[in-house]
Write a protein that holds these residues in place. Structure first.
Motif, PDB file in Angstrom:
ATOM      1  N   TYR A 124      -7.045 -83.932  83.914  1.00 57.26           N
ATOM      2  CA  TYR A 124      -6.225 -83.564  85.002  1.00 57.26           C
ATOM      3  C   TYR A 124      -6.888 -84.653  86.282  1.00 57.26           C
ATOM      4  O   TYR A 124      -6.035 -85.271  86.977  1.00 57.26           O
ATOM      5  N   MET A 125      -8.137 -84.721  86.419  1.00 57.22           N
ATOM      6  CA  MET A 125      -8.791 -85.631  87.182  1.00 57.22           C
ATOM      7  C   MET A 125      -8.630 -87.223  87.034  1.00 57.22           C
ATOM      8  O   MET A 125      -8.136 -87.815  87.868  1.00 57.22           O
ATOM      9  N   CYS A 126      -8.548 -87.408  85.908  1.00 51.36           N
ATOM     10  CA  CYS A 126      -8.164 -89.005  85.286  1.00 51.36           C
ATOM     11  C   CYS A 126      -6.888 -89.272  85.689  1.00 51.36           C
ATOM     12  O   CYS A 126      -6.509 -90.169  86.098  1.00 51.36           O
ATOM     13  N   ALA A 127      -5.742 -88.430  85.547  1.00 50.90           N
ATOM     14  CA  ALA A 127      -4.124 -88.505  85.581  1.00 50.90           C
ATOM     15  C   ALA A 127      -4.171 -88.636  87.181  1.00 50.90           C
ATOM     16  O   ALA A 127      -3.352 -89.420  87.425  1.00 50.90           O
ATOM     17  N   MET A 128      -4.909 -87.885  88.010  1.00 50.89           N
ATOM     18  CA  MET A 128      -4.846 -87.989  89.581  1.00 50.89           C
ATOM     19  C   MET A 128      -5.064 -89.351  90.092  1.00 50.89           C
ATOM     20  O   MET A 128      -4.635 -89.879  90.754  1.00 50.89           O
ATOM     21  N   LEU A 253      12.136 -89.376  82.869  1.00 55.86           N
ATOM     22  CA  LEU A 253      11.853 -88.444  81.794  1.00 55.86           C
ATOM     23  C   LEU A 253      10.653 -87.444  81.985  1.00 55.86           C
ATOM     24  O   LEU A 253      10.540 -86.388  81.441  1.00 55.86           O
ATOM     25  N   TYR A 254       9.686 -88.030  82.600  1.00 61.29           N
ATOM     26  CA  TYR A 254       8.553 -87.249  83.096  1.00 61.29           C
ATOM     27  C   TYR A 254       9.184 -86.264  84.000  1.00 61.29           C
ATOM     28  O   TYR A 254       8.845 -84.824  83.842  1.00 61.29           O
ATOM     29  N   PHE A 255      10.032 -86.437  84.986  1.00 57.23           N
ATOM     30  CA  PHE A 255      10.499 -85.342  85.904  1.00 57.23           C
ATOM     31  C   PHE A 255      11.418 -84.483  85.015  1.00 57.23           C
ATOM     32  O   PHE A 255      11.186 -83.155  85.378  1.00 57.23           O
ATOM     33  N   THR A 256      12.007 -84.811  84.032  1.00 55.76           N
ATOM     34  CA  THR A 256      12.770 -83.852  83.100  1.00 55.76           C
ATOM     35  C   THR A 256      11.913 -82.805  82.636  1.00 55.76           C
ATOM     36  O   THR A 256      12.004 -81.638  82.677  1.00 55.76           O
ATOM     37  N   LEU A 257      10.503 -83.377  82.102  1.00 55.05           N
ATOM     38  CA  LEU A 257       9.571 -82.467  81.480  1.00 55.05           C
ATOM     39  C   LEU A 257       9.056 -81.475  82.479  1.00 55.05           C
ATOM     40  O   LEU A 257       9.036 -80.467  82.016  1.00 55.05           O
ATOM     41  N   ILE A 258       9.136 -82.022  83.828  1.00 48.03           N
ATOM     42  CA  ILE A 258       8.472 -81.156  84.855  1.00 48.03           C
ATOM     43  C   ILE A 258       9.446 -79.978  85.152  1.00 48.03           C
ATOM     44  O   ILE A 258       8.898 -78.892  85.337  1.00 48.03           O
ATOM     45  N   SER A 309       3.167 -82.564  91.650  1.00 42.59           N
ATOM     46  CA  SER A 309       3.587 -82.171  90.620  1.00 42.59           C
ATOM     47  C   SER A 309       2.433 -81.827  89.711  1.00 42.59           C
ATOM     48  O   SER A 309       2.261 -80.475  89.075  1.00 42.59           O
ATOM     49  N   LEU A 310       1.216 -82.800  89.684  1.00 44.85           N
ATOM     50  CA  LEU A 310       0.038 -82.232  88.935  1.00 44.85           C
ATOM     51  C   LEU A 310      -0.694 -81.095  89.570  1.00 44.85           C
ATOM     52  O   LEU A 310      -1.318 -80.342  88.950  1.00 44.85           O
ATOM     53  N   ILE A 311      -0.659 -81.086  90.811  1.00 43.14           N
ATOM     54  CA  ILE A 311      -1.322 -80.299  91.534  1.00 43.14           C
ATOM     55  C   ILE A 311      -0.730 -78.770  91.255  1.00 43.14           C
ATOM     56  O   ILE A 311      -1.589 -77.717  91.017  1.00 43.14           O
ATOM     57  N   LEU A 329       0.887 -82.928  77.182  1.00 47.97           N
ATOM     58  CA  LEU A 329       1.715 -84.098  77.578  1.00 47.97           C
ATOM     59  C   LEU A 329       2.089 -84.628  79.180  1.00 47.97           C
ATOM     60  O   LEU A 329       2.096 -85.676  79.203  1.00 47.97           O
ATOM     61  N   ILE A 330       2.052 -83.621  79.969  1.00 45.51           N
ATOM     62  CA  ILE A 330       2.377 -83.649  81.323  1.00 45.51           C
ATOM     63  C   ILE A 330       1.174 -84.641  82.173  1.00 45.51           C
ATOM     64  O   ILE A 330       1.525 -85.630  82.619  1.00 45.51           O
ATOM     65  N   PRO A 331      -0.013 -84.431  81.904  1.00 42.95           N
ATOM     66  CA  PRO A 331      -1.107 -85.038  82.434  1.00 42.95           C
ATOM     67  C   PRO A 331      -1.316 -86.281  81.679  1.00 42.95           C
ATOM     68  O   PRO A 331      -1.633 -87.374  82.232  1.00 42.95           O
ATOM     69  N   LEU A 332      -1.304 -86.378  80.595  1.00 39.59           N
ATOM     70  CA  LEU A 332      -1.633 -87.632  79.637  1.00 39.59           C
ATOM     71  C   LEU A 332      -0.144 -88.669  79.879  1.00 39.59           C
ATOM     72  O   LEU A 332      -0.608 -89.782  79.713  1.00 39.59           O
ATOM     73  N   THR A 333       0.799 -87.967  80.200  1.00 41.84           N
ATOM     74  CA  THR A 333       1.852 -88.974  80.488  1.00 41.84           C
ATOM     75  C   THR A 333       1.687 -89.840  81.682  1.00 41.84           C
ATOM     76  O   THR A 333       1.817 -90.976  81.665  1.00 41.84           O
ATOM     77  N   ILE A 334       1.320 -89.270  82.668  1.00 37.51           N
ATOM     78  CA  ILE A 334       0.835 -89.797  84.100  1.00 37.51           C
ATOM     79  C   ILE A 334      -0.311 -90.585  83.863  1.00 37.51           C
ATOM     80  O   ILE A 334      -0.329 -91.725  84.406  1.00 37.51           O
ATOM     81  N   LEU A 335      -1.318 -90.209  82.965  1.00 38.11           N
ATOM     82  CA  LEU A 335      -2.535 -91.008  82.759  1.00 38.11           C
ATOM     83  C   LEU A 335      -2.042 -92.398  82.310  1.00 38.11           C
ATOM     84  O   LEU A 335      -2.495 -93.609  82.552  1.00 38.11           O
ATOM     85  N   LEU A 336      -1.074 -92.412  81.306  1.00 36.55           N
ATOM     86  CA  LEU A 336      -0.870 -93.504  80.611  1.00 36.55           C
ATOM     87  C   LEU A 336       0.147 -94.389  81.354  1.00 36.55           C
ATOM     88  O   LEU A 336      -0.047 -95.579  81.362  1.00 36.55           O
ATOM     89  N   LEU A 337       1.093 -93.818  82.020  1.00 35.30           N
ATOM     90  CA  LEU A 337       2.020 -94.636  82.839  1.00 35.30           C
ATOM     91  C   LEU A 337       1.203 -95.319  84.103  1.00 35.30           C
ATOM     92  O   LEU A 337       1.481 -96.447  84.333  1.00 35.30           O
ATOM     93  N   GLY A 338       0.307 -94.651  84.758  1.00 37.92           N
ATOM     94  CA  GLY A 338      -0.679 -95.199  85.528  1.00 37.92           C
ATOM     95  C   GLY A 338      -1.557 -96.309  84.931  1.00 37.92           C
ATOM     96  O   GLY A 338      -1.428 -97.323  85.757  1.00 37.92           O
ATOM     97  N   ILE A 339      -2.090 -96.240  83.957  1.00 39.89           N
ATOM     98  CA  ILE A 339      -2.827 -97.136  83.284  1.00 39.89           C
ATOM     99  C   ILE A 339      -1.964 -98.507  83.061  1.00 39.89           C
ATOM    100  O   ILE A 339      -2.119 -99.579  83.313  1.00 39.89           O
TER     101      ILE A 339
END
Length: 368
Positions: A124-128, A253-258, A309-311, A329-339
């Motif tokens: 979660y820290m990395c995703a944030m 797609l991420y928001f749909t998951l959320i 959403s992560l918080i 999947l939730i934090p890893l999706t943001i981590l991948l999209l951010g990178i």
């Protein structure tokens, strides 16, 4: 073995280093900070009183289309920066605060959880971290100060629910950027439909009070609303590139998951009679963001929606002994999209600095 004190020490020093590097930011004409520097160059520095008298006069201080009437908090910061400091201090402060609020919210939420699993925290820290584009925080300081305060409010309400005393924080955020009113409205809207009677009554009460004020001072209120609408409308003009379209689809797609995860958690909370007001707010926020998917403003709103959403989801994930596929999947999706975003669009993610990064980090340099 790291202790909480070790993590806090590392986090504190990381924020200091980030702020120090940010103080070497060099704005270009395409950056918002360039306009703010122009605004600061015409500020009368005799006194705060004289400054605000001119800001709210019939011929307000203006430079590059900026006049400060709708963002007095930011105007005050610009005045203080012009009188006592340098734009680089303001940029560095905004960048450091942005990282601090987001990482503190995740770390503190984890510390309050019933389960200790360092891997969950690290993910979660990395995703944030990758939700932040450093250049935007350095340049668009008004927006990032406002959403940082709003994120802190979201964090406080995770455990304490909404409190009347938090209204001053929402008001403070609005003094930095008027778009904060949009998120305040969404928060109140989510409270009206809360399953908890006390929270629902507070939401209805605030709405009624606002309605009464609107009737009594309708000219000022409608003038304010019109200004906010025009401000919002300015961000809906423009075209969306092919790359932005791909990013938008990915975030939708991420928001749909959320939404799926939030609804599932709300059902679980109803079964054990737990409060879930934060989840209600998250669903409203995500749906609102998705409705804007065809507009350029979508990219700006996700700068708030994604970290919130992560918080919120993080609170529930940290209390689970074992994560399932969606929890990962939730934090890893943001981590991948951010990178991917920072790699493909590095020119809008990382700032130009006055010195090479290695010299900044390893030599005792300080800007003049």
């Amino acid at each position: 073995m790291f202790t909480n004190k070790n993590y806090k020490f590392i986090l504190f020093n990381l924020i200091l280093v980030i702020g120090y590097v940010g103080s070497f930011y060099l704005p270009t004409k395409a950056h918002d900070m360039y306009r703010y520097i122009g605004y600061m160059s015409v500020i009368p520095l005799s006194s705060v009183k004289n400054f605000f008298s001119q800001v709210y006069s019939q011929n307000p201080i203006s430079a590059y289309g900026l006049n400060g009437q709708q963002w007095p908090g930011s105007a005050l910061l610009l005045y203080l920066t012009a009188k006592f400091g340098d734009y680089r201090i303001l940029s560095a402060f905004t960048l450091a605060l942005t990282y601090y609020v987001r990482l503190y919210a995740i770390k503190s939420t984890y510390e309050k959880s019933k389960v200790i699993h360092r891997l969950y925290l690290i993910i979660y820290m990395c995703a944030m971290i990758v939700t932040i584009k450093p250049l935007l925080a350095l340049s668009v300081f008004r927006w990032y100060l406002a959403i940082s305060i709003l994120m802190f409010c979201a964090y406080l309400e995770l455990d304490n629910n909404f409190k009347i005393r938090y209204l001053w924080l929402y008001a403070l955020a609005a003094t930095f950027h008027p778009s904060a009113f949009m998120f305040i409205g969404l928060r109140i809207f989510s409270m009206i439909f809360s399953g908890e009677k006390k929270t629902r009554n507070i939401g209805i009460g605030i709405t009624i009070i606002f309605g009464i004020i609107s009737i009594i001072a309708h000219n000022k209120v409608f003038g304010l609303l019109n200004g906010l609408f025009n401000h919002f409308d300015a961000y809906t003009v423009g075209t969306v590139s092919g790359m932005q379209s791909i990013e938008t689809i990915s975030y939708v797609l991420y928001f749909t998951l959320i939404i799926f995860k939030s609804v599932s958690l709300i059902k679980e909370a109803n079964l054990i009679k737990e409060k879930h007001n934060a989840l209600n707010y998250l669903v409203v926020l995500v749906v609102f963001n998705m409705l804007l998917m065809t507009l350029p403003i979508f990219d700006r709103i996700i700068q708030y929606t994604v970290p919130v959403s992560l918080i919120i989801i993080g609170k529930y994930s940290f209390n689970k002994n074992k994560w399932n596929f969606i929890d990962y999947l939730i934090p890893l999706t943001i981590l991948l999209l951010g990178i991917i975003e920072m790699t493909v669009n590095s020119y809008v993610a990382f700032p130009q600095l006055t010195q090479p990064i290695l010299e900044i980090l390893f030599l005792p340099i300080h800007f003049n």
